[in-house]
Write a protein that holds these residues in place. Structure first.
Motif, PDB file in Angstrom:
ATOM      1  N   GLU A  64       5.297  38.140 102.746  1.00 26.27           N
ATOM      2  CA  GLU A  64       6.037  38.975 102.316  1.00 26.27           C
ATOM      3  C   GLU A  64       4.975  40.133 101.742  1.00 26.27           C
ATOM      4  N   THR A  65       3.747  39.600 101.750  1.00 28.53           N
ATOM      5  CA  THR A  65       2.579  40.595 101.256  1.00 28.53           C
ATOM      6  C   THR A  65       1.567  40.867 102.280  1.00 28.53           C
ATOM      7  N   ARG A 118       4.601  42.471 107.952  1.00 26.74           N
ATOM      8  CA  ARG A 118       5.429  41.817 106.943  1.00 26.74           C
ATOM      9  C   ARG A 118       6.813  41.217 107.714  1.00 26.74           C
ATOM     10  N   ASP A 166      -0.918  38.519 102.860  1.00 26.51           N
ATOM     11  CA  ASP A 166      -2.097  37.827 102.190  1.00 26.51           C
ATOM     12  C   ASP A 166      -2.211  36.523 103.145  1.00 26.51           C
ATOM     13  N   PRO A 176      -6.416  39.115 100.785  1.00 27.75           N
ATOM     14  CA  PRO A 176      -5.267  39.995 100.259  1.00 27.75           C
ATOM     15  C   PRO A 176      -4.905  40.919 101.278  1.00 27.75           C
ATOM     16  N   ASP A 177      -3.779  41.425 101.566  1.00 22.75           N
ATOM     17  CA  ASP A 177      -3.331  42.285 102.458  1.00 22.75           C
ATOM     18  C   ASP A 177      -4.082  41.975 103.792  1.00 22.75           C
ATOM     19  N   ASP A 232       1.176  34.670 103.405  1.00 23.57           N
ATOM     20  CA  ASP A 232       2.526  35.147 102.570  1.00 23.57           C
ATOM     21  C   ASP A 232       3.014  36.077 103.318  1.00 23.57           C
ATOM     22  N   ARG A 236      -3.225  31.267  92.267  1.00 21.30           N
ATOM     23  CA  ARG A 236      -2.441  32.014  93.283  1.00 21.30           C
ATOM     24  C   ARG A 236      -2.432  31.361  94.740  1.00 21.30           C
TER      25      ARG A 236
END
Length: 310
Positions: A256-257, A303, A259, A297-298, A254, A179
Motif C-alpha cells: 500500500e505504501t 502501489r 516501503d 520508505p517509499d 508494504d 514499524r
C-alpha cells in the motif's frame, strides 16, 4: 555431482536439494521433473512473459557473502530476451539498494518474474554481463516455472516515474523496530534469496516467493522469524540452499505504501520441531535471524490493490 538415478546426464539438483528430497523419499520421483523442467535457456512463453512485467524480484550476494533480496520496478518492456539464453534488464544503479553490491559484472544473481494479478511466476538464475550503469544482460544458468500456490493476487499501478528515486533515505539497523515488526507480522507475502557454490566452482543464486495468510510468519521477542514450509513442488531450491549454506536475504514489501524491508542473516531448518504442528498445513519450519536490516520508505514507485477490477 551426485547422480541418484545413474543416468548419463547430470541431475540439475545440487547436494542440498537432493538431501531435502531424500529426507522425504522423493529423489527418484523428482529426477525426471528436474531434467525436464529446469532448462539452460528460456522457453518462448517465458521470453514473452518478462517484458510484460512492471517489476522483478532479484537475489544477489555481496562481496562479504551477505545475501540480499530486492524488488525493482520499471515500465513494462524494461526486460527483454534477445535470444533464449539471455535476458536484458534495463535498470539504473540504485545506491540505496544493498543488493546492488552483488550486481557487478560477472556476479551470479537470480530473478523471479511474478505477475501477482494472474499468479504466474517464472524463475531465472545466471551470471551478469554488465553493459553500463543502466543495464545488464543475464546469461541464463537455469530457467524454470513455478505453480501459483500461495500467491496473493494484487493489481499494480505506478504512482511516480520508476526512474525517479525515492525522496527518503534508507534506515540501517541491526534490530527490528516497531514499524519493521508490523511489516513482518502483517505480511502475507515475502521473498527470500539464497545461494550455493557448486562443485564446479559456479555460484548458483535463487530467489523465491513465500506466501500465506496474513501473519503466517511468526516473529519472536528476540527478533527471530519462524517461517512455515507448506507443501509445494518439492524442488527445495530455497531449503536445499540453506541446508548447504545457511545465509539468506529476505524482503518484505508494504504493497500500500511502497516501503521495503530488506534483511540479511542466517537461517536454520527445523524438520521435527513440535512447533510445526502449530502452523496449519506446515510440513517443516525454518528460522531466520536478521543481522543487518535496511528499511527503505517509499522505495517502490508502485502501489498494489487487492481490487483486481479497478
Amino acid at each position: 555431482m551426485l547422480n541418484e538415478t545413474g543416468q548419463d546426464t547430470a541431475s540439475p539438483w545440487h547436494e542440498g536439494e537432493l538431501a531435502m528430497q531424500r529426507i522425504i523419499g522423493v529423489v527418484e520421483r523428482m529426477d525426471g521433473p528436474g531434467r525436464n523442467f529446469i532448462r539452460k535457456a528460456m522457453p518462448e512463453q517465458h521470453r514473452a512473459f518478462f517484458p510484460m512485467l512492471p517489476f522483478v524480484v532479484l537475489g544477489a550476494v555481496d562481496a562479504k557473502g551477505d545475501v540480499w533480496a530486492t524488488m525493482r520496478a520499471g515500465r513494462p518492456g524494461f526486460m527483454s530476451s534477445p535470444v533464449p539464453e539471455a535476458l536484458d534488464v534495463d535498470l539504473r544503479r540504485d545506491p540505496d539498494d544493498p543488493a546492488e553490491a552483488g550486481m557487478e559484472d560477472g556476479d551470479a544473481i537470480a530473478l523471479l518474474g511474478i505477475q501477482l494479478e494472474t499468479r504466474r511466476r517464472n524463475r531465472l538464475n545466471g551470471v551478469i554481463r554488465r553493459t553500463d550503469a543502466e543495464a545488464f544482460r543475464l546469461r541464463v544458468g537455469q530457467s524454470f516455472g513455478n505453480c501459483p500456490q500461495y500467491i496473493q493476487p494484487r493489481a499494480a499501478a505506478f504512482v511516480r516515474d520508476p526512474d525517479k528515486p525515492a525522496a527518503m533515505r534508507p534506515v540501517h539497523s541491526v534490530n527490528l523496530d516497531d514499524r519493521a515488526r508490523r511489516m513482518v507480522e502483517n505480511a502475507d507475502t515475502f521473498f527470500v534469496a539464497s545461494h550455493v557454490d557448486r562443485d564446479n566452482g559456479e555460484r548458483q543464486v535463487d530467489v523465491s516467493h513465500r506466501g500465506g495468510n496474513a501473519g503466517f510468519v511468526r516473529l519472536g521477542a528476540d527478533g527471530v522469524l519462524t517461517i512455515p514450509d507448506f507443501p509445494g513442488n518439492r524442488f527445495f531450491n530455497t531449503l536445499g540452499n540453506l541446508l548447504v549454506n545457511p545465509k539468506a536475504g529476505l524482503v518484505f514489501v508494504d504493497f500500500e505504501t511502497g516501503d521495503m524491508l530488506q534483511m540479511t542473516g542466517r537461517a536454520e531448518i527445523s524438520l521435527s520441531s513440535p512447533e510445526i504442528a502449530s502452523f496449519e498445513r506446515a510440513e517443516r519450519l525454518w528460522r531466520f535471524t536478521p543481522e543487518h536490516i535496511v528499511f527503505r520508505p517509499d522505495a517502490l514507485p508502485l502501489r498494489w490493490s487487492r481490487n483486481l477490477d479497478r
